[in-house]
Write an enzyme that holds these catalytic residues in place. Sequence first.
Site, PDB file in Angstrom:
ATOM      1  CD  GLU A  20      -1.613  -2.423   1.685  1.00  0.00           C
ATOM      2  OE1 GLU A  20      -0.409  -2.592   1.977  1.00  0.00           O
ATOM      3  OE2 GLU A  20      -2.481  -3.322   1.806  1.00  0.00           O
ATOM      4  CG  PHE A  33      -8.862  -9.848  12.845  1.00  0.00           C
ATOM      5  CD1 PHE A  33      -7.578 -10.338  13.066  1.00  0.00           C
ATOM      6  CD2 PHE A  33      -9.339  -9.787  11.543  1.00  0.00           C
ATOM      7  CE1 PHE A  33      -6.795 -10.758  11.998  1.00  0.00           C
ATOM      8  CE2 PHE A  33      -8.563 -10.207  10.478  1.00  0.00           C
ATOM      9  CZ  PHE A  33      -7.286 -10.687  10.705  1.00  0.00           C
ATOM     10  CD  GLN A  34      -7.023  -7.343   9.316  1.00  0.00           C
ATOM     11  OE1 GLN A  34      -8.083  -7.022   8.792  1.00  0.00           O
ATOM     12  NE2 GLN A  34      -6.021  -7.894   8.653  1.00  0.00           N
ATOM     13  CB  VAL A  82      15.780   9.712  -0.499  1.00  0.00           C
ATOM     14  CG1 VAL A  82      16.624  10.138   0.687  1.00  0.00           C
ATOM     15  CG2 VAL A  82      14.676  10.717  -0.753  1.00  0.00           C
ATOM     16  CG  PHE A 130      22.887  10.371   1.084  1.00  0.00           C
ATOM     17  CD1 PHE A 130      23.251  11.228   0.060  1.00  0.00           C
ATOM     18  CD2 PHE A 130      22.312  10.914   2.221  1.00  0.00           C
ATOM     19  CE1 PHE A 130      23.058  12.594   0.171  1.00  0.00           C
ATOM     20  CE2 PHE A 130      22.109  12.278   2.339  1.00  0.00           C
ATOM     21  CZ  PHE A 130      22.484  13.123   1.304  1.00  0.00           C
TER      22      PHE A 130
HETATM   23  C1  LIG Z   1      18.862  13.705   0.197  1.00  0.00           C
HETATM   24  C2  LIG Z   1      18.282  15.061  -0.104  1.00  0.00           C
HETATM   25  C3  LIG Z   1      19.114  16.142  -0.220  1.00  0.00           C
HETATM   26  C4  LIG Z   1      18.599  17.412  -0.552  1.00  0.00           C
HETATM   27  N1  LIG Z   1      19.456  18.450  -0.744  1.00  0.00           N
HETATM   28  C5  LIG Z   1      18.977  19.619  -1.242  1.00  0.00           C
HETATM   29  C6  LIG Z   1      19.845  20.677  -1.612  1.00  0.00           C
HETATM   30  O1  LIG Z   1      21.058  20.579  -1.498  1.00  0.00           O
HETATM   31  N2  LIG Z   1      19.309  21.785  -2.130  1.00  0.00           N
HETATM   32  C7  LIG Z   1      17.960  21.936  -2.299  1.00  0.00           C
HETATM   33  O2  LIG Z   1      17.517  22.969  -2.810  1.00  0.00           O
HETATM   34  N3  LIG Z   1      17.113  20.975  -1.929  1.00  0.00           N
HETATM   35  C8  LIG Z   1      17.583  19.820  -1.431  1.00  0.00           C
HETATM   36  N4  LIG Z   1      16.711  18.817  -1.099  1.00  0.00           N
HETATM   37  C9  LIG Z   1      15.267  19.082  -1.217  1.00  0.00           C
HETATM   38  C10 LIG Z   1      14.789  19.920  -0.015  1.00  0.00           C
HETATM   39  O3  LIG Z   1      14.633  19.083   1.103  1.00  0.00           O
HETATM   40  C11 LIG Z   1      13.458  20.655  -0.324  1.00  0.00           C
HETATM   41  O4  LIG Z   1      12.469  19.701  -0.611  1.00  0.00           O
HETATM   42  C12 LIG Z   1      13.564  21.594  -1.501  1.00  0.00           C
HETATM   43  O5  LIG Z   1      14.703  22.430  -1.388  1.00  0.00           O
HETATM   44  C13 LIG Z   1      12.327  22.479  -1.544  1.00  0.00           C
HETATM   45  O6  LIG Z   1      12.159  22.997  -2.802  1.00  0.00           O
HETATM   46  P1  LIG Z   1      11.074  24.143  -3.044  1.00  0.00           P
HETATM   47  O7  LIG Z   1      11.372  25.285  -2.149  1.00  0.00           O
HETATM   48  O8  LIG Z   1      11.039  24.381  -4.509  1.00  0.00           O
HETATM   49  O9  LIG Z   1       9.697  23.417  -2.701  1.00  0.00           O
HETATM   50  P2  LIG Z   1       8.747  23.463  -1.416  1.00  0.00           P
HETATM   51  O10 LIG Z   1       9.484  23.170  -0.170  1.00  0.00           O
HETATM   52  O11 LIG Z   1       7.606  22.599  -1.752  1.00  0.00           O
HETATM   53  O12 LIG Z   1       8.270  24.989  -1.316  1.00  0.00           O
HETATM   54  C14 LIG Z   1       7.452  25.573  -2.284  1.00  0.00           C
HETATM   55  C15 LIG Z   1       6.841  26.828  -1.695  1.00  0.00           C
HETATM   56  O13 LIG Z   1       6.152  27.503  -2.741  1.00  0.00           O
HETATM   57  C16 LIG Z   1       4.854  27.878  -2.296  1.00  0.00           C
HETATM   58  N5  LIG Z   1       4.008  27.925  -3.483  1.00  0.00           N
HETATM   59  C17 LIG Z   1       3.430  26.903  -4.151  1.00  0.00           C
HETATM   60  N6  LIG Z   1       2.787  27.348  -5.238  1.00  0.00           N
HETATM   61  C18 LIG Z   1       2.965  28.682  -5.272  1.00  0.00           C
HETATM   62  C19 LIG Z   1       2.566  29.707  -6.166  1.00  0.00           C
HETATM   63  N7  LIG Z   1       1.843  29.434  -7.265  1.00  0.00           N
HETATM   64  N8  LIG Z   1       2.932  30.976  -5.897  1.00  0.00           N
HETATM   65  C20 LIG Z   1       3.646  31.272  -4.761  1.00  0.00           C
HETATM   66  N9  LIG Z   1       4.050  30.340  -3.887  1.00  0.00           N
HETATM   67  C21 LIG Z   1       3.736  29.055  -4.140  1.00  0.00           C
HETATM   68  C22 LIG Z   1       4.480  26.850  -1.259  1.00  0.00           C
HETATM   69  O14 LIG Z   1       3.527  27.372  -0.362  1.00  0.00           O
HETATM   70  C23 LIG Z   1       5.829  26.568  -0.597  1.00  0.00           C
HETATM   71  O15 LIG Z   1       6.059  27.430   0.504  1.00  0.00           O
HETATM   72  C24 LIG Z   1      17.202  17.570  -0.739  1.00  0.00           C
HETATM   73  C25 LIG Z   1      16.359  16.480  -0.584  1.00  0.00           C
HETATM   74  C26 LIG Z   1      16.887  15.228  -0.301  1.00  0.00           C
HETATM   75  C27 LIG Z   1      15.955  14.077  -0.197  1.00  0.00           C
HETATM   76  C1  LIG Z   2      12.625   5.058   4.788  1.00  0.00           C
HETATM   77  C2  LIG Z   2      13.987   5.647   5.069  1.00  0.00           C
HETATM   78  N1  LIG Z   2      14.862   4.994   5.847  1.00  0.00           N
HETATM   79  C3  LIG Z   2      16.091   5.496   6.085  1.00  0.00           C
HETATM   80  C4  LIG Z   2      16.460   6.695   5.547  1.00  0.00           C
HETATM   81  C5  LIG Z   2      17.849   7.273   5.808  1.00  0.00           C
HETATM   82  N2  LIG Z   2      18.625   7.202   4.528  1.00  0.00           N
HETATM   83  C6  LIG Z   2      18.736   8.241   3.693  1.00  0.00           C
HETATM   84  S1  LIG Z   2      19.588   7.885   2.316  1.00  0.00           S
HETATM   85  C7  LIG Z   2      19.850   6.310   2.815  1.00  0.00           C
HETATM   86  C8  LIG Z   2      20.672   5.349   2.003  1.00  0.00           C
HETATM   87  C9  LIG Z   2      20.077   5.073   0.679  1.00  0.00           C
HETATM   88  O1  LIG Z   2      20.763   3.978   0.143  1.00  0.00           O
HETATM   89  P1  LIG Z   2      20.602   3.535  -1.355  1.00  0.00           P
HETATM   90  O2  LIG Z   2      19.171   3.517  -1.746  1.00  0.00           O
HETATM   91  O3  LIG Z   2      21.368   2.301  -1.560  1.00  0.00           O
HETATM   92  O4  LIG Z   2      21.258   4.744  -2.147  1.00  0.00           O
HETATM   93  P2  LIG Z   2      22.792   5.228  -2.120  1.00  0.00           P
HETATM   94  O5  LIG Z   2      22.836   6.418  -1.239  1.00  0.00           O
HETATM   95  O6  LIG Z   2      23.635   4.094  -1.662  1.00  0.00           O
HETATM   96  O7  LIG Z   2      23.062   5.569  -3.540  1.00  0.00           O
HETATM   97  C10 LIG Z   2      19.268   6.077   4.069  1.00  0.00           C
HETATM   98  C11 LIG Z   2      19.346   4.805   4.819  1.00  0.00           C
HETATM   99  C12 LIG Z   2      15.499   7.376   4.758  1.00  0.00           C
HETATM  100  N3  LIG Z   2      15.758   8.542   4.228  1.00  0.00           N
HETATM  101  N4  LIG Z   2      14.295   6.811   4.509  1.00  0.00           N
END
Ligand SMILES: Cc1cc2nc3c(=O)[nH]c(=O)nc-3n(C[C@H](O)[C@H](O)[C@H](O)COP(=O)(O)OP(=O)(O)OC[C@H]3O[C@@H](n4cnc5c(N)ncnc54)[C@H](O)[C@@H]3O)c2cc1C
Ligand SMILES: Cc1ncc(C[n+]2csc(CCOP(=O)(O)OP(=O)(O)O)c2C)c(N)n1
Length: 575
Positions: free
Chosen positions: A51, A113-114, A383, A468
């Site tokens: 799911e 159950f559940q 991620v 990572f």
């Molecule tokens: C492993 C990992 C590493 C990451 N590293 C980075 C990084 O180095 N750099 C990075 O940038 N991100 C990184 N991210 C992503 C980060 O966590 C955020 O999700 C991202 O930066 C947010 O992007 P955003 O501001 O565009 O979107 P959002 O956080 O979704 O913000 C969008 C905003 O726009 C507003 N909005 C929506 N529609 C409109 C509209 N029409 N007009 C005005 N406002 C509006 C919303 O209300 C909201 O406040 C990483 C994510 C992961 C998983």
């Molecule tokens: C559900 C969940 N569990 C744990 C984490 C913490 N976490 C972030 S990245 C990562 C490793 C991801 O490994 P993989 O998919 O093999 O990608 P790699 O970074 O090795 O390329 C973990 C454990 C997470 N973000 N989400």
Amino acid sequence: MARKTVAAVLVDTLVAAGVPRIYGLAGDSLNAITDSIRARETIQWIPVRHEETAAFAAGAEAHLTGQLAVCTGSCGPGNLHLINGLYDCHRSRVPVLAIAAQIPSQEIGSGYFQETRPEQLFRECSQYCESISQPEQMPRILEIAIRTAVTRRGVAVIVLPGNIAWRAAVSDQPRLLFPEPTPEIRPSDGEIATLARMLNDARRITILGGCGCASAHAELIETAGKLHAPIVHAMRGKEFIEYDNPFDVGMTGLLGFASGYHAMMNCDTLLMLGTDFPYQQFYPAQATVIQVDIRGEQIGRRTKVDLGLVGDVKATLQALLPQLTAKAEAAHLEASVEHYRKARKGLDDLATGEPGHTPIHPQYVARVLDELAAEDAIFACDVGTPTIWAARYLTMNGRRRLLGSFTHGSMASALPQAIGAQASHPGRQVVTLSGDGGLAMLLGDLLSLRQLQLPVKIVVFNNRALGFVELEMKAAGLLEFGTDLQNPDFAALATAAGVLGLKADTPEQVRPRLAEALQHKGPALVDVAVSRQELAMPPSLQQDQVIGFSLYMIKAVLNGRGDEVLDLAKVNLFR
Ligand SMILES: Cc1cc2nc3c(=O)[nH]c(=O)nc-3n(C[C@H](O)[C@H](O)[C@H](O)COP(=O)(O)OP(=O)(O)OC[C@H]3O[C@@H](n4cnc5c(N)ncnc54)[C@H](O)[C@@H]3O)c2cc1C
Ligand SMILES: Cc1ncc(C[n+]2csc(CCOP(=O)(O)OP(=O)(O)O)c2C)c(N)n1
């Protein structure tokens, strides 16, 4: 004529709301609903193996189409499995309705159950979460849920006991059949005048744009042109901002480009447009900050703000543009763009694949994939390190799309999001950048590709580790622990699941294998043996320089090049 069941009214209401499909996994408490779907040709049932996949898939569909998407789970563990995917939808603000089936209503409260409390479990990851306990509530509660998901851009959950779903409905048709309202929201005239004055008076403006700029590309470019402002983007803005953009200086943040970072730090005025970029350390301390967001509650969350305005980016810029005076000086823009050019070249130089040199650089895999993928491909990255490769090496062009669990940050999103993308966009090429850990986490839904005949292409960055996390451990000065992955032969596993399975063990195999997979008519998986320690620590740095500076170390290391370390250390640590 027999009266319709509550479930039949539910399904009819979804059809009337334009919902084309429901992702889920069948179960006794869902029988009335699945039986109503079975009897209709206007709505499709998309069966998945977990799911959580259903929720991620619905979220991907909602992100790509902007329309309501629906997922469901049976009572107890069935709907509990939705929760991580729903959290992702909630944090990404995509309109998703979840139908959580419930145990028979007469058993609620007996420890049956559940038995669980979905109306409590899902409250935290939804805008609306209510139970239907009698037929009279249908379709009104469902319609409130739909309207909430659509207008507040988020998750709505309805909890429906299986026995109530079978009851005869009181009302037999949907009530809310009006077209979707499209109000224009922008700051007042006085606020626009203040905004124009502040920007006209500023000298070095940088724009930080996010996904709120989705429909404002032309206005954004025109604004940057008048202000001579470099545009930095946050990750979720990449697909909307990076293309056809002479002012693009890349992303900022841990995975960002040094040019994006410096463009933010060197400005005197930062104009934030539709972004909630989360990392406080990357905002300039001294600059005047202006933030425009459609939601007032978002303003000032990440940094101090001098002017906060509520409005849609497009409508706000349209009102602003006539009042802006074109700037004469362009030194800040020119320096930022030049820095970006160098940073880009530096990263491109890392994306090489010399024949015979193993293991394969993951950057090379991402770059070749970028070259070979369709002009309108939909990418979904996991991620982990695949997020880095997607951020740096996938070129957006206004038609390509990029999905990821960017805000909730959950592993294993790529495959389920690809399922939702492909189900809702049958003619499009859908490609994942999967981690070996990420793919394994929801591996069961590899089977769905064959069953649902979804020609998704999976590219596994197989580094035999939770890479990572290893990187984070290293940057924090810890020894790596618990990150080893003893992987199966993913290509053989795919073959056994009825998916074309291919392997690339050397750089020269990367291009032909990826090309073969992309051209294959059905689902395909390419297992690429990439290097585990790709982002090595720079040799020139002494241990005592590292201690206590892990944030900056990780920032520099993730920047991809050792030589950025001292550069960033100079700017950030020793000022
Ligand atoms: C492993 C990992 C590493 C990451 N590293 C980075 C990084 O180095 N750099 C990075 O940038 N991100 C990184 N991210 C992503 C980060 O966590 C955020 O999700 C991202 O930066 C947010 O992007 P955003 O501001 O565009 O979107 P959002 O956080 O979704 O913000 C969008 C905003 O726009 C507003 N909005 C929506 N529609 C409109 C509209 N029409 N007009 C005005 N406002 C509006 C919303 O209300 C909201 O406040 C990483 C994510 C992961 C998983
Ligand atoms: C559900 C969940 N569990 C744990 C984490 C913490 N976490 C972030 S990245 C990562 C490793 C991801 O490994 P993989 O998919 O093999 O990608 P790699 O970074 O090795 O390329 C973990 C454990 C997470 N973000 N989400």
